[in-house]
Scaffold this motif. Structure first.
Motif, mmCIF file in Angstrom:
data_model
loop_
_atom_site.group_PDB
_atom_site.id
_atom_site.type_symbol
_atom_site.label_atom_id
_atom_site.label_comp_id
_atom_site.label_asym_id
_atom_site.label_seq_id
_atom_site.Cartn_x
_atom_site.Cartn_y
_atom_site.Cartn_z
ATOM 1 N N ALA A 103 12.898 4.597 -71.839
ATOM 2 C CA ALA A 103 13.050 3.144 -71.742
ATOM 3 C C ALA A 103 14.479 2.704 -72.058
ATOM 4 O O ALA A 103 15.008 1.771 -71.448
ATOM 5 C CB ALA A 103 12.065 2.462 -72.694
ATOM 6 N N THR A 104 15.111 3.383 -73.006
ATOM 7 C CA THR A 104 16.493 3.050 -73.363
ATOM 8 C C THR A 104 17.429 3.306 -72.186
ATOM 9 O O THR A 104 18.279 2.474 -71.841
ATOM 10 C CB THR A 104 16.938 3.877 -74.583
ATOM 11 N N ALA A 105 17.259 4.460 -71.565
ATOM 12 C CA ALA A 105 18.099 4.785 -70.413
ATOM 13 C C ALA A 105 17.889 3.780 -69.284
ATOM 14 O O ALA A 105 18.849 3.332 -68.637
ATOM 15 C CB ALA A 105 17.794 6.198 -69.930
ATOM 16 N N ARG A 106 16.650 3.417 -69.048
ATOM 17 C CA ARG A 106 16.345 2.465 -67.968
ATOM 18 C C ARG A 106 17.021 1.121 -68.223
ATOM 19 O O ARG A 106 17.614 0.519 -67.307
ATOM 20 C CB ARG A 106 14.827 2.276 -67.863
ATOM 21 N N GLN A 107 16.971 0.641 -69.464
ATOM 22 C CA GLN A 107 17.576 -0.655 -69.767
ATOM 23 C C GLN A 107 19.097 -0.607 -69.600
ATOM 24 O O GLN A 107 19.710 -1.543 -69.075
ATOM 25 C CB GLN A 107 17.228 -1.076 -71.198
ATOM 26 N N MET A 108 19.714 0.484 -70.004
ATOM 27 C CA MET A 108 21.165 0.607 -69.865
ATOM 28 C C MET A 108 21.576 0.668 -68.400
ATOM 29 O O MET A 108 22.601 0.100 -67.997
ATOM 30 C CB MET A 108 21.646 1.849 -70.613
ATOM 31 N N LEU A 109 20.779 1.344 -67.593
ATOM 32 C CA LEU A 109 21.072 1.408 -66.160
ATOM 33 C C LEU A 109 20.955 0.026 -65.518
ATOM 34 O O LEU A 109 21.752 -0.347 -64.647
ATOM 35 C CB LEU A 109 20.127 2.406 -65.488
ATOM 36 N N MET A 110 19.975 -0.749 -65.970
ATOM 37 C CA MET A 110 19.811 -2.102 -65.439
ATOM 38 C C MET A 110 20.977 -3.001 -65.860
ATOM 39 O O MET A 110 21.457 -3.833 -65.076
ATOM 40 C CB MET A 110 18.482 -2.685 -65.910
ATOM 41 N N ALA A 157 12.732 6.602 -81.336
ATOM 42 C CA ALA A 157 14.107 7.060 -81.553
ATOM 43 C C ALA A 157 15.117 5.940 -81.342
ATOM 44 O O ALA A 157 14.867 4.965 -80.649
ATOM 45 C CB ALA A 157 14.414 8.195 -80.597
ATOM 46 N N THR A 158 16.276 6.118 -81.947
ATOM 47 C CA THR A 158 17.417 5.255 -81.686
ATOM 48 C C THR A 158 18.384 6.022 -80.805
ATOM 49 O O THR A 158 18.822 7.108 -81.157
ATOM 50 C CB THR A 158 18.109 4.857 -82.999
ATOM 51 N N ALA A 159 18.705 5.479 -79.659
ATOM 52 C CA ALA A 159 19.552 6.208 -78.710
ATOM 53 C C ALA A 159 21.017 5.892 -78.951
ATOM 54 O O ALA A 159 21.380 4.825 -79.438
ATOM 55 C CB ALA A 159 19.169 5.829 -77.285
ATOM 56 N N SER A 160 21.844 6.839 -78.598
ATOM 57 C CA SER A 160 23.294 6.655 -78.682
ATOM 58 C C SER A 160 23.926 7.223 -77.430
ATOM 59 O O SER A 160 23.483 8.229 -76.905
ATOM 60 C CB SER A 160 23.865 7.372 -79.907
ATOM 61 N N VAL A 161 24.966 6.572 -76.947
ATOM 62 C CA VAL A 161 25.650 7.056 -75.764
ATOM 63 C C VAL A 161 26.646 8.133 -76.159
ATOM 64 O O VAL A 161 27.338 8.015 -77.153
ATOM 65 C CB VAL A 161 26.389 5.910 -75.053
ATOM 66 N N VAL A 162 26.704 9.181 -75.381
ATOM 67 C CA VAL A 162 27.619 10.280 -75.644
ATOM 68 C C VAL A 162 28.351 10.597 -74.356
ATOM 69 O O VAL A 162 27.737 10.745 -73.308
ATOM 70 C CB VAL A 162 26.833 11.528 -76.094
ATOM 71 N N ASN A 163 29.675 10.682 -74.406
ATOM 72 C CA ASN A 163 30.384 11.078 -73.197
ATOM 73 C C ASN A 163 30.550 12.591 -73.162
ATOM 74 O O ASN A 163 30.294 13.280 -74.142
ATOM 75 C CB ASN A 163 31.736 10.365 -73.101
ATOM 76 N N ALA A 222 27.731 6.616 -64.585
ATOM 77 C CA ALA A 222 29.049 6.549 -65.218
ATOM 78 C C ALA A 222 29.277 5.193 -65.881
ATOM 79 O O ALA A 222 29.812 5.114 -66.995
ATOM 80 C CB ALA A 222 30.134 6.833 -64.187
ATOM 81 N N ASP A 223 28.886 4.108 -65.187
ATOM 82 C CA ASP A 223 29.042 2.775 -65.771
ATOM 83 C C ASP A 223 28.158 2.617 -67.010
ATOM 84 O O ASP A 223 28.577 2.038 -68.017
ATOM 85 C CB ASP A 223 28.680 1.697 -64.751
ATOM 86 N N ALA A 224 26.939 3.124 -66.917
ATOM 87 C CA ALA A 224 26.006 3.002 -68.037
ATOM 88 C C ALA A 224 26.536 3.732 -69.267
ATOM 89 O O ALA A 224 26.297 3.312 -70.406
ATOM 90 C CB ALA A 224 24.635 3.554 -67.650
ATOM 91 N N ALA A 225 27.261 4.823 -69.037
ATOM 92 C CA ALA A 225 27.794 5.619 -70.144
ATOM 93 C C ALA A 225 28.800 4.833 -70.979
ATOM 94 O O ALA A 225 29.073 5.200 -72.120
ATOM 95 C CB ALA A 225 28.444 6.892 -69.612
ATOM 96 N N LYS A 226 29.354 3.745 -70.435
ATOM 97 C CA LYS A 226 30.348 2.960 -71.160
ATOM 98 C C LYS A 226 29.716 1.871 -72.024
ATOM 99 O O LYS A 226 30.413 1.206 -72.788
ATOM 100 C CB LYS A 226 31.312 2.319 -70.164
ATOM 101 N N LEU A 227 28.395 1.687 -71.876
ATOM 102 C CA LEU A 227 27.723 0.615 -72.599
ATOM 103 C C LEU A 227 27.250 1.085 -73.972
ATOM 104 O O LEU A 227 27.098 2.278 -74.227
ATOM 105 C CB LEU A 227 26.524 0.126 -71.790
ATOM 106 N N THR A 228 27.004 0.133 -74.838
ATOM 107 C CA THR A 228 26.407 0.428 -76.141
ATOM 108 C C THR A 228 24.893 0.502 -75.980
ATOM 109 O O THR A 228 24.278 -0.406 -75.414
ATOM 110 C CB THR A 228 26.766 -0.670 -77.157
ATOM 111 N N ALA A 229 24.327 1.568 -76.487
ATOM 112 C CA ALA A 229 22.885 1.740 -76.334
ATOM 113 C C ALA A 229 22.127 0.684 -77.131
ATOM 114 O O ALA A 229 22.455 0.416 -78.285
ATOM 115 C CB ALA A 229 22.470 3.127 -76.800
ATOM 116 N N PRO A 230 21.126 0.051 -76.530
ATOM 117 C CA PRO A 230 20.330 -0.948 -77.263
ATOM 118 C C PRO A 230 19.486 -0.281 -78.348
ATOM 119 O O PRO A 230 19.072 0.864 -78.222
ATOM 120 C CB PRO A 230 19.446 -1.556 -76.170
ATOM 121 N N THR A 231 19.267 -1.000 -79.423
ATOM 122 C CA THR A 231 18.449 -0.465 -80.519
ATOM 123 C C THR A 231 16.994 -0.896 -80.401
ATOM 124 O O THR A 231 16.137 -0.383 -81.118
ATOM 125 C CB THR A 231 19.004 -0.933 -81.871
#
Length: 714
Positions: A130-137, A35-41, A174-183
Motif C-alpha cells: 500500500a505504501t508503494a502504491r500511494q507513492m506511485l500515485m 511496517a513503516t516504509a522508507s525510500v532507499v536509493n 524513479a520519480d517515486a524514489a525521490k518522495l518521502t515515504a508516507p507513515t
C-alpha cells in the motif's frame, strides 16, 4: 547435478540495482504493527543502508520482494508476494520473490513452524504494498499535474480517468524514489481484493516440475567433500572403540574422524563415502537404559496409575462431580513413536574458515543453526552466515539443528568445505521422533446425560506437557481436571507436525464421541451444546473462539449432509490448533463385510484465505498425512534400537488408499491464522468415529491397521 545455490543479500542488492532508477522500499518486519516504509536509493543500497526487508519496483515494472521465511512446501514464496501485489495493485505476472538469507538485524521470525508465517507478516506485507502504491500515485499526480485523489490504479498502471491518461509503475519508479515515504497509508477493504482469495499457481512450479536444483540435497560447491556419519546402533549406547583403518584406505576417502559419539567418513563422492562407512568396525557399550516398546507399554500402565503428575488445569469440584455422577465413562488411548520421514533426508553444507563459517541447506530454524554453530566454535554469531534452500519436507524435523552442527563439526576437523548427507536409514533411525503417549479420559454424566465432570491424564515419553489444557472442552465443563506425567528416555523426540495435538485430537474427539453416544445424544449436537454452555456460563479461562468453532462445525455438518445419508456411516471431529479451526466428517461404507473409507469432508476456518489453491492443498495434505499416520505409522524399539529402518518395514499411506477429500472454508473476513498444521489433528477421530458407527468397534490405539477391530480393512 552440479550447481551453486547462492542468493545472498549482496546478490539481491545487485539484482535490484541493475534495474536502474527503480524504487526500493524497506519495511520493518520487527514492529508488532504494520511496517513503516522508507525510500532507499540504489547508492544507499550498495553502501549497505540498514533496512529489515525490501520491496523493489524496477524501471521495467518488475516487483520483487525479499522473502525471509524458509520454504518447506507451504507455498510461502507464493503467498507473500500475493499479499504485496494485492495492495500494490500490480500485474501478478510481474511479481517475483527472492529468498532472503538469515539476517537477525533485518528480519524477525525467520522460522517455518507453528503455522505462523502468514499471521505474523500479513499486515507488514500489506503495508509495504500500500505504501508503494500511494507513492506511485503521488509521483503520477506531480507528473500529470492533477490531484492524487483523482487517480486510481490497476495492474501496475496509475490511471487518470478524466484525461484518459495512464502511467506504468515502471515509468514512475524513479520519480517515486525521490518522495518521502508516507507513515500512514490506507489498506484495501477486504471486499475489494482481486488477487487474494483466488487460485494462483505456485511460483516455483516450473522449477519443481523440471527438476531445477532447489533443494539442499542439490547444493554443490566446487572442491567440497562429502560426509556420512556412523551413529550409535541404539539409544542408550556409546562408542567403545572404532577401527577405521579399512575405511580410510578405500578409494576416494580423505579422512575418518570421531566426535561426540560419532564416526564421520569424509571423501570425494557420496557413493565412496557410503561404501567406506560399511567398512568401519565400531564397538559400542551401554551408557543408559536400552528401552523396548514392551518397556514403554509397562511404563505407561505404571505411570498412569502411580506416576507423579503435574496439574495443568483444575476447575470446580472434580471429586464431588464424579462421586455424585449417574454414570462414569473411562477410556484410554495410545499412540506410538513416529519418524518424520521427509522425502529429502537430512543434509547440510558447512565451511568452517578462519574468518567465519558459511552454512547452506534446508532448515526450518536458520537462526538456531547459526547460534549453535557459534556456541560450538566459540565465535560471534555474526561470523556465521546461513543461506536457506528449499526443503523437501520438514514436518518439524528440520526445526532442530543437529544435522547442521554435524556438518560444522566435520568441516572443522577436516579443515575443508563439507556436504553432510544422511541416508534414508539414518533419517529414520536418527531420532527426534514424535513422542509416544497414552491418555486416560474420564467423564461424569448426570441423570439427563449432561457432562458434569471431565478428567484427562497424559503420560508421555519425552513429550513434555502431553496435554493442551486450555483447548475444548475446557471452559465448557463445570468440573475438570487435566494433568500430565513425563518419562525421560534416551530416545530423542521433537516437534512433529501439529505437535501433541496430532494424536491428542484423535483421542479427545473419539472420547467425546463415546460420551455423546453413552448419553444418547447426536455427536455434533453434543459438541454444539457444550459450546453453547461455554458461551453462556464459561468456566475458567477460554482460549478458543466459541463462535468460530461453532461455525466450522455447522459448515462441516451442512456440507456433508450429517445424519441424512443412509448408504454411509459418518464420523465427526473438530479441533482448534495454531489459531485455526477444522471440522471433519469421515464417511465409511461396508463392502464385503468390511468398512471402507470413502470420503472425508473438511471445513476450515483460517481467516482470510490468501491463495485458494495453496490453501486447499494444505488442507488435503494435512488430511492425508493425518489419515496415513493414524492408519499405518508405527516405530517400535528393541533394546534401544528402532526396528523399522526404511520404507520396506515402515508403512506409509499409498496413493490408492487416499479417499476423496472435499474442502470448504469459512468466509469470515478476519486476519489469516495458521493452516499448515490444523487440518491434520481432527482426521484420525473423524475416520475412527465413522468406523465405530459402521462396525460398533472402537479404535483406541494407533496405528489402526494393527488393531484387532481394524485388521483386514481396505
Amino acid at each position: 547435478m552440479s550447481t551453486q545455490l547462492h542468493t545472498s543479500r549482496r546478490n539481491f542488492m545487485k539484482l535490484a540495482a541493475t534495474a536502474g532508477g527503480g524504487l526500493l522500499l524497506g519495511f520493518n518486519w520487527t514492529n508488532s504493527g504494520a511496517a513503516t516504509a522508507s525510500v532507499v536509493n540504489n547508492t544507499a543500497l550498495a553502501a549497505g543502508t540498514e533496512f529489515n526487508s525490501y520491496l523493489s519496483i524496477a524501471a521495467d515494472g518488475i516487483v520483487t520482494i525479499f522473502s525471509p521465511n524458509p520454504e518447506v512446501g507451504q507455498g510461502i514464496k507464493t503467498a507473500f508476494p500475493m499479499i504485496v501485489a494485492e495492495e500494490l495493485d500490480v500485474d501478478w505476472t510481474k511479481v517475483k520473490t527472492v529468498q532472503a538469507p538469515l539476517d537477525k538485524n533485518k528480519f524477525e521470525r525467520q522460522v517455518t513452524g507453528g503455522s505462523g508465517a502468514i499471521p505474523h507478516s500479513w499486515k507488514r506485507l500489506r503495508q509495504a504494498g500500500a505504501t508503494a502504491r500511494q507513492m506511485l500515485m503521488e509521483a503520477a499526480a506531480k507528473r500529470l499535474n492533477v490531484p492524487a485523489g483523482e487517480l486510481s490504479t490497476e495492474k501496475g498502471m496509475v490511471i487518470h480517468k478524466a484525461s484518459n491518461k495512464k502511467l506504468s509503475y515502471g515509468e514512475l519508479a524513479a520519480d517515486a524514489a525521490k518522495l518521502t515515504a508516507p507513515t500512514d497509508v490506507k489498506l484495501k477493504d477486504i471486499k475489494d481484493f482481486k488477487l487474494i482469495g483466488t487460485s494462483v499457481k505456485n511460483v516455483e512450479n516450473k522449477n519443481l516440475f523440471t527438476g531445477k536444483p532447489l533443494f539442499g540435497i542439490d547444493f554443490h560447491r566446487e572442491g567440497m567433500l562429502y560426509a556420512m556419519i556412523q551413529r550409535p546402533s541404539a539409544f542408550g549406547m556409546k562408542i567403545k572403540s572404532a577401527d577405521v583403518t579399512a575405511a580410510k584406505a578405500m578409494p576416494g576417502i580423505v579422512d575418518v574422524v570421531t566426535f561426540n559419539n560419532n564416526v564421520a567418513v569424509v571423501g570425494k563422492s557420496t557413493w565412496q563415502v557410503m561404501k567406506a562407512r560399511k567398512a568401519l568396525k565400531v564397538e559400542y557399550e551401554k551408557e543408559g537404559d536400552l528401552e523396548s516398546t514392551s518397556d514403554h507399554d509397562r511404563l505407561f500402565t505404571e505411570l498412569m496409575n502411580n506416576g507423579e503428575a503435574t496439574e495443568r488445569r483444575k476447575d470446580g469440584d472434580v471429586e464431588a462431580a464424579f462421586k455424585n455422577a449417574a454414570k462414569v465413562i473411562k477410556s484410554e488411548y495410545q499412540c506410538p513413536f513416529l519418524p518424520h520421514s521427509p522425502l529429502e533426508p537430512m543434509n547440510f553444507f558447512a565451511h568452517v574458515r578462519p574468518d567465519g563459517v558459511e552454512l547452506v541447506g534446508p532448515t526450518q530454524t536458520p537462526d538456531l543453526a547459526r547460534n549453535e554453530t557459534a556456541k560450538l566454535l566459540g565465535i560471534d554469531p555474526e561470523k556465521v552466515t546461513v543461506e536457506m534452500t528449499r526443503m523437501g519436507g520438514g514436518f518439524g524435523r528440520r526445526l532442530k539443528a543437529d544435522f547442521a552442527i554435524e556438518a560444522v563439526e566435520v568441516s572443522r576437523l577436516v579443515k575443508a568445505p563439507v556436504k553432510l548427507i544422511w541416508t534414508r536409514e539414518d533419517d529414520m533411525t536418527g531420532g527426534s521422533y514424535r513422542p509416544a503417549v497414552r491418555y486416560r479420559f474420564e467423564a461424569a454424566l448426570d441423570a439427563q446425560g449432561n457432562m458434569i465432570g471431565y478428567k484427562l491424564r497424559g503420560v508421555g515419553i519425552n513429550a513434555g506437557n502431553s496435554t493442551r489444557e486450555h483447548n475444548f472442552p475446557s471452559g465448557a465443563v463445570d468440573n475438570l481436571l487435566i494433568d500430565s506425567v513425563e518419562h525421560k528416555s534416551p530416545i530423542t523426540t521433537g516437534a512433529w507436525r501439529a505437535p501433541i495435538t496430532n494424536f491428542l485430537a484423535f483421542a479427545e474427539q473419539s472420547f467425546l464421541d463415546e460420551v455423546a453416544i453413552t448419553a444418547g445424544k447426536d455427536p455434533v449436537q453434543f459438541r454444539l451444546d457444550l459450546l453453547d454452555k461455554a458461551k453462556k456460563a464459561p468456566v475458567g479461562e477460554i482460549k478458543y473462539d466459541i463462535d468460530r468453532m461453532k461455525a466450522v462445525i455447522q459448515l462441516a455438518a451442512e456440507k456433508s449432509g450429517w445424519g441424512k445419508k443412509k448408504d454411509v456411516a459418518q464420523g465427526f471431529s473438530v479441533y482448534f490448533s495454531h489459531l485455526s479451526y477444522v471440522a471433519q466428517v469421515g464417511e465409511v461404507a461396508m463392502q464385503n463385510g468390511k468398512p471402507v473409507l470413502k470420503k472425508i469432508y473438511a471445513a476450515a476456518d483460517c481467516g482470510v484465505v490468501v491463495n485458494l489453491s495453496g490453501a486447499r492443498q494444505q488442507v488435503i495434505g494435512g488430511v492425508v498425512d493425518g489419515l496415513g499416520h493414524a492408519m499405518y505409522g508405527n516405530l517400535t524399539f528393541k533394546e534401544g534400537a528402532p526396528e523399522q529402518t526404511n520404507y520396506n518395514s515402515y508403512r506409509l499411506i499409498r496413493i490408492n488408499e487416499i479417499p476423496e477429500v472435499e474442502v470448504h472454508f469459512v468466509d469470515n473476513g478476519i486476519d489469516p491464522t495458521g493452516l499448515g498444521e490444523p487440518a491434520l489433528p481432527p482426521t484420525g477421530a473423524a475416520v475412527a468415529n465413522a468406523i465405530f458407527k459402521a462396525t460398533n468397534k472402537r479404535l483406541k490405539n494407533q496405528p489402526f491397521i494393527e488393531q484387532d477391530a481394524f485388521k483386514g480393512v481396505s
